[in-house]
Design a protein around this motif. Structure first.
Motif, PDB file in Angstrom:
ATOM      1  N   PHE A  18      40.169 -20.194  25.018  1.00  0.00           N
ATOM      2  CA  PHE A  18      41.178 -20.189  23.965  1.00  0.00           C
ATOM      3  C   PHE A  18      40.724 -19.333  22.786  1.00  0.00           C
ATOM      4  CE2 PHE A  18      42.166 -22.013  19.782  1.00  0.00           C
ATOM      5  CZ  PHE A  18      43.533 -21.831  19.748  1.00  0.00           C
ATOM      6  N   TRP A  19      39.459 -19.476  22.392  1.00  0.00           N
ATOM      7  CA  TRP A  19      38.963 -18.708  21.250  1.00  0.00           C
ATOM      8  C   TRP A  19      38.906 -17.210  21.585  1.00  0.00           C
ATOM      9  CZ3 TRP A  19      38.532 -19.226  16.280  1.00  0.00           C
ATOM     10  CH2 TRP A  19      37.737 -18.341  15.565  1.00  0.00           C
ATOM     11  N   ALA A  20      38.526 -16.898  22.801  1.00  0.00           N
ATOM     12  CA  ALA A  20      38.420 -15.483  23.182  1.00  0.00           C
ATOM     13  C   ALA A  20      39.794 -14.821  23.231  1.00  0.00           C
ATOM     14  CB  ALA A  20      37.724 -15.360  24.532  1.00  0.00           C
ATOM     15  N   HIS A  21      40.830 -15.584  23.613  1.00  0.00           N
ATOM     16  CA  HIS A  21      42.185 -15.024  23.721  1.00  0.00           C
ATOM     17  C   HIS A  21      43.113 -15.793  22.782  1.00  0.00           C
ATOM     18  CE1 HIS A  21      40.832 -12.768  27.255  1.00  0.00           C
ATOM     19  NE2 HIS A  21      40.279 -13.900  27.689  1.00  0.00           N
ATOM     20  N   ARG A  22      42.658 -16.053  21.591  1.00  0.00           N
ATOM     21  CA  ARG A  22      43.433 -16.859  20.649  1.00  0.00           C
ATOM     22  C   ARG A  22      44.718 -16.140  20.229  1.00  0.00           C
ATOM     23  NH1 ARG A  22      39.417 -15.803  15.457  1.00  0.00           N
ATOM     24  NH2 ARG A  22      38.474 -13.987  16.419  1.00  0.00           N
ATOM     25  N   PRO A  23      45.697 -16.887  19.741  1.00  0.00           N
ATOM     26  CA  PRO A  23      46.959 -16.270  19.314  1.00  0.00           C
ATOM     27  C   PRO A  23      46.747 -15.285  18.161  1.00  0.00           C
ATOM     28  CG  PRO A  23      47.223 -18.636  19.581  1.00  0.00           C
ATOM     29  CD  PRO A  23      45.754 -18.358  19.693  1.00  0.00           C
ATOM     30  N   VAL A  24      47.657 -14.375  18.050  1.00  0.00           N
ATOM     31  CA  VAL A  24      47.663 -13.368  16.978  1.00  0.00           C
ATOM     32  C   VAL A  24      48.886 -13.623  16.112  1.00  0.00           C
ATOM     33  CG1 VAL A  24      47.844 -10.911  16.457  1.00  0.00           C
ATOM     34  CG2 VAL A  24      46.430 -11.676  18.367  1.00  0.00           C
ATOM     35  N   ARG A  25      48.689 -13.645  14.813  1.00  0.00           N
ATOM     36  CA  ARG A  25      49.797 -13.887  13.891  1.00  0.00           C
ATOM     37  C   ARG A  25      50.637 -12.617  13.748  1.00  0.00           C
ATOM     38  NH1 ARG A  25      48.283 -14.257   9.059  1.00  0.00           N
ATOM     39  NH2 ARG A  25      46.105 -13.638   9.287  1.00  0.00           N
ATOM     40  N   PRO A  26      51.898 -12.643  14.179  1.00  0.00           N
ATOM     41  CA  PRO A  26      52.710 -11.428  14.118  1.00  0.00           C
ATOM     42  C   PRO A  26      53.173 -11.145  12.695  1.00  0.00           C
ATOM     43  CG  PRO A  26      54.032 -13.234  14.913  1.00  0.00           C
ATOM     44  CD  PRO A  26      52.638 -13.775  14.762  1.00  0.00           C
ATOM     45  N   ARG A  27      53.545  -9.901  12.466  1.00  0.00           N
ATOM     46  CA  ARG A  27      54.063  -9.524  11.151  1.00  0.00           C
ATOM     47  C   ARG A  27      55.565  -9.784  11.050  1.00  0.00           C
ATOM     48  NH1 ARG A  27      50.305  -6.310   8.427  1.00  0.00           N
ATOM     49  NH2 ARG A  27      48.583  -5.566   9.734  1.00  0.00           N
ATOM     50  N   ALA A  28      56.269  -9.748  12.175  1.00  0.00           N
ATOM     51  CA  ALA A  28      57.716  -9.941  12.181  1.00  0.00           C
ATOM     52  C   ALA A  28      58.053 -11.314  12.737  1.00  0.00           C
ATOM     53  CB  ALA A  28      58.383  -8.859  13.039  1.00  0.00           C
ATOM     54  N   GLY A  29      59.118 -11.905  12.217  1.00  0.00           N
ATOM     55  CA  GLY A  29      59.619 -13.177  12.735  1.00  0.00           C
ATOM     56  C   GLY A  29      58.902 -14.400  12.226  1.00  0.00           C
ATOM     57  N   ARG A  30      57.987 -14.267  11.317  1.00  0.00           N
ATOM     58  CA  ARG A  30      57.261 -15.444  10.833  1.00  0.00           C
ATOM     59  C   ARG A  30      57.896 -15.966   9.557  1.00  0.00           C
ATOM     60  NH1 ARG A  30      51.551 -12.547   9.091  1.00  0.00           N
ATOM     61  NH2 ARG A  30      52.150 -11.781   7.026  1.00  0.00           N
ATOM     62  N   LYS A  31      57.680 -17.258   9.289  1.00  0.00           N
ATOM     63  CA  LYS A  31      58.242 -17.899   8.114  1.00  0.00           C
ATOM     64  C   LYS A  31      57.243 -17.964   6.959  1.00  0.00           C
ATOM     65  CE  LYS A  31      62.074 -18.745  10.265  1.00  0.00           C
ATOM     66  NZ  LYS A  31      63.301 -17.984   9.939  1.00  0.00           N
ATOM     67  N   LEU A  32      55.954 -18.104   7.273  1.00  0.00           N
ATOM     68  CA  LEU A  32      54.943 -18.216   6.218  1.00  0.00           C
ATOM     69  C   LEU A  32      53.737 -17.362   6.574  1.00  0.00           C
ATOM     70  CD1 LEU A  32      54.269 -19.532   3.528  1.00  0.00           C
ATOM     71  CD2 LEU A  32      53.323 -21.482   4.760  1.00  0.00           C
ATOM     72  N   GLY A  33      52.787 -17.933   7.280  1.00  0.00           N
ATOM     73  CA  GLY A  33      51.603 -17.175   7.665  1.00  0.00           C
ATOM     74  C   GLY A  33      51.649 -16.666   9.089  1.00  0.00           C
ATOM     75  N   GLY A  34      52.684 -17.047   9.849  1.00  0.00           N
ATOM     76  CA  GLY A  34      52.804 -16.588  11.227  1.00  0.00           C
ATOM     77  C   GLY A  34      52.011 -17.400  12.223  1.00  0.00           C
ATOM     78  N   VAL A  35      51.456 -18.545  11.807  1.00  0.00           N
ATOM     79  CA  VAL A  35      50.631 -19.347  12.727  1.00  0.00           C
ATOM     80  C   VAL A  35      51.485 -19.925  13.846  1.00  0.00           C
ATOM     81  CG1 VAL A  35      49.101 -21.335  12.912  1.00  0.00           C
ATOM     82  CG2 VAL A  35      48.991 -19.866  10.892  1.00  0.00           C
ATOM     83  N   ALA A  36      52.598 -20.585  13.491  1.00  0.00           N
ATOM     84  CA  ALA A  36      53.461 -21.191  14.511  1.00  0.00           C
ATOM     85  C   ALA A  36      54.063 -20.128  15.431  1.00  0.00           C
ATOM     86  CB  ALA A  36      54.570 -22.004  13.838  1.00  0.00           C
ATOM     87  N   THR A  37      54.504 -19.005  14.848  1.00  0.00           N
ATOM     88  CA  THR A  37      55.094 -17.941  15.672  1.00  0.00           C
ATOM     89  C   THR A  37      54.051 -17.343  16.608  1.00  0.00           C
ATOM     90  OG1 THR A  37      56.576 -17.452  13.828  1.00  0.00           O
ATOM     91  CG2 THR A  37      56.437 -15.814  15.582  1.00  0.00           C
ATOM     92  N   GLY A  38      52.825 -17.161  16.119  1.00  0.00           N
ATOM     93  CA  GLY A  38      51.767 -16.616  16.972  1.00  0.00           C
ATOM     94  C   GLY A  38      51.439 -17.524  18.145  1.00  0.00           C
ATOM     95  N   ILE A  39      51.367 -18.825  17.899  1.00  0.00           N
ATOM     96  CA  ILE A  39      51.109 -19.774  18.987  1.00  0.00           C
ATOM     97  C   ILE A  39      52.250 -19.744  19.999  1.00  0.00           C
ATOM     98  CG2 ILE A  39      50.834 -22.224  19.529  1.00  0.00           C
ATOM     99  CD1 ILE A  39      49.438 -22.549  16.837  1.00  0.00           C
ATOM    100  N   ALA A  40      53.500 -19.704  19.505  1.00  0.00           N
ATOM    101  CA  ALA A  40      54.648 -19.686  20.402  1.00  0.00           C
ATOM    102  C   ALA A  40      54.664 -18.425  21.263  1.00  0.00           C
ATOM    103  CB  ALA A  40      55.938 -19.785  19.589  1.00  0.00           C
ATOM    104  N   LEU A  41      54.364 -17.261  20.672  1.00  0.00           N
ATOM    105  CA  LEU A  41      54.341 -16.021  21.445  1.00  0.00           C
ATOM    106  C   LEU A  41      53.199 -16.024  22.460  1.00  0.00           C
ATOM    107  CD1 LEU A  41      55.101 -13.392  18.647  1.00  0.00           C
ATOM    108  CD2 LEU A  41      56.641 -14.189  20.430  1.00  0.00           C
ATOM    109  N   ARG A  42      52.057 -16.579  22.057  1.00  0.00           N
ATOM    110  CA  ARG A  42      50.897 -16.567  22.956  1.00  0.00           C
ATOM    111  C   ARG A  42      51.173 -17.373  24.217  1.00  0.00           C
ATOM    112  NH1 ARG A  42      48.042 -16.648  26.386  1.00  0.00           N
ATOM    113  NH2 ARG A  42      45.742 -16.721  26.532  1.00  0.00           N
TER     114      ARG A  42
END
Length: 393
Positions: A18-42
């Motif tokens: 998980f750490w080696a391939h952890r989610p990436v916070r996207p620049r588009a489509g996020r509401k705050l820091g992109g944490v939730a969106t990054g997890i969802a995309l991953r």
């Protein structure tokens, strides 16, 4: 190696992956820091489900807030080589400035203080359950490529038709004397609509069964109180949402999770021992005998005006509420000893001593404008959630 050691080794390997391939916070489509969106995309799940999970965790003892801040600090942004925290210790470059990273780190301290101050064992269990969910996501969906980075399938090259040839004979193999009319396309039968898993209906049925069984068991087992039954229902709905994120469906459960989370937060933060006492209480005693030993209220406000008491003697009283505002007015020349507390969260302003936040308390003695002497007042003012004010006017 024993079976337990192999299992622990497997868990450790999955978390390292998980750490080696952890989610990436996207620049588009996020509401705050992109944490939730990054997890969802991953993991290719609905971003709304992840956001609702963070909100539910925030309402469950405040765990969601430090977890979101941790994701903001530890997950790299799209286009960055490392996370903001790694960039702060010179392990690479990040688009977030060092000042912003330090600010997020500073915000982590009050978030953790609020979380662990609101309930120790419950917080530990919630964090363990969150780590278990991350493990399950990585174990079952870690092989999926992020939805935003899935490569597009290249289109097959099309051989240009011979000029003058009909579309059904793009190679122009047939003589032009055979230039037959285009064959009419055969009507295609409509594709069958895929059946969605009935996660929502099954989860709702299980939730109703759990609530009904708990209500029946409550007649014999004291543990099945209203807060505990709400907690059980919340756990079943959260499990349904987690299953739905894997197999698809169950999104409508969000509208059940939100009110249950709010109700659970209110019932665990405000301790009702019986039917709630609602309303407002106002008292203006004129003699020392008129002052009650205690003024209690479940939800509402209590206003106690002691300015019409005589200038001598002593009196002791307490004010207590679960949710609301407690206000005490004292005479200008009285000697006041006070203890003010908000055991869960609140704001205190007691004769110039102020505090606000989670589990706050102030105390002291104020002798008034004329110094020691005159009426003596001993106050104990306590609320679970709300405001406390003690002042002279």
């Amino acid at each position: 190696m024993s079976g337990t050691e192999k299992a622990l080794q497997g868990v450790a390997d999955t978390l390292r992956e998980f750490w080696a391939h952890r989610p990436v916070r996207p620049r588009a489509g996020r509401k705050l820091g992109g944490v939730a969106t990054g997890i969802a995309l991953r993991y290719q799940i609905d971003p709304v489900i992840v956001r609702i999970a963070f909100v539910a965790l925030a309402l469950s003892g405040g765990v969601g807030l430090p977890m979101y801040l941790a994701g903001w600090l530890l997950l790299p942004e799209e286009g960055d080589a490392v996370s903001p925290l790694e960039a702060l210790v010179n392990k690479g470059s990040s688009s977030m400035s060092q000042g912003q990273t330090v600010l997020l780190g500073v915000l982590m301290f009050p978030a953790l203080a609020f979380t662990f101050g609101s309930g120790g064992f419950q917080v530990v269990v919630t964090i363990a359950a969150s780590v278990a969910c991350i493990y399950l996501l990585q174990k079952n969906r870690g092989h999926l490529a992020p939805a935003a980075t899935l490569p597009e399938t290249p289109a097959s090259p099309v051989t240009p038709p011979v000029p003058g040839a009909p579309a059904w004979d793009p190679l122009g193999a047939a003589p032009f004397a055979w230039d037959l009319p285009e064959p009419a396309p055969r009507p295609q039968p409509p594709a069958p609509r895929p059946r969605k898993p009935r996660v929502g209906a099954v989860t709702l049925g299980v939730t109703l069964l759990v609530v009904a069984a708990s209500a029946i068991a409550g007649a014999w087992v004291p543990w099945f109180t209203v807060p505990h039954v709400v907690g059980l229902a919340l756990a079943v709905v959260a499990a349904g949402l987690l299953v739905g994120s894997f197999v698809g469906g169950g999104r409508a459960l969000i509208w059940l999770l939100i009110p249950l989370s709010v109700a659970g937060f209110g019932l665990t933060t405000v301790g009702f021992d019986g039917p709630p006492n609602l309303g407002n209480v106002e008292a203006t005693p004129k003699t020392l005998a008129d002052v009650k030993d205690r003024y209690e209220l479940g939800v509402g406000s209590v206003t106690l005006d002691l300015r019409e008491l005589p200038d001598s003697g002593s009196v002791k009283t307490a004010l207590e509420s679960d949710l609301g505002e407690l206000v005490v007015r004292v005479p200008q020349n009285a000697d006041v000893t006070f203890e003010c507390e908000a055991s869960s969260i609140g704001e205190l302003d007691c004769l110039g001593r102020k505090a606000d936040g989670s589990s706050v308390r102030v105390d002291g003695t104020d002798l008034g404008s004329d110094g020691e002497g005159g009426l003596k007042i001993d106050l104990d003012v306590h609320t679970s959630v709300g405001n406390v004010r003690v002042f002279r006017d």
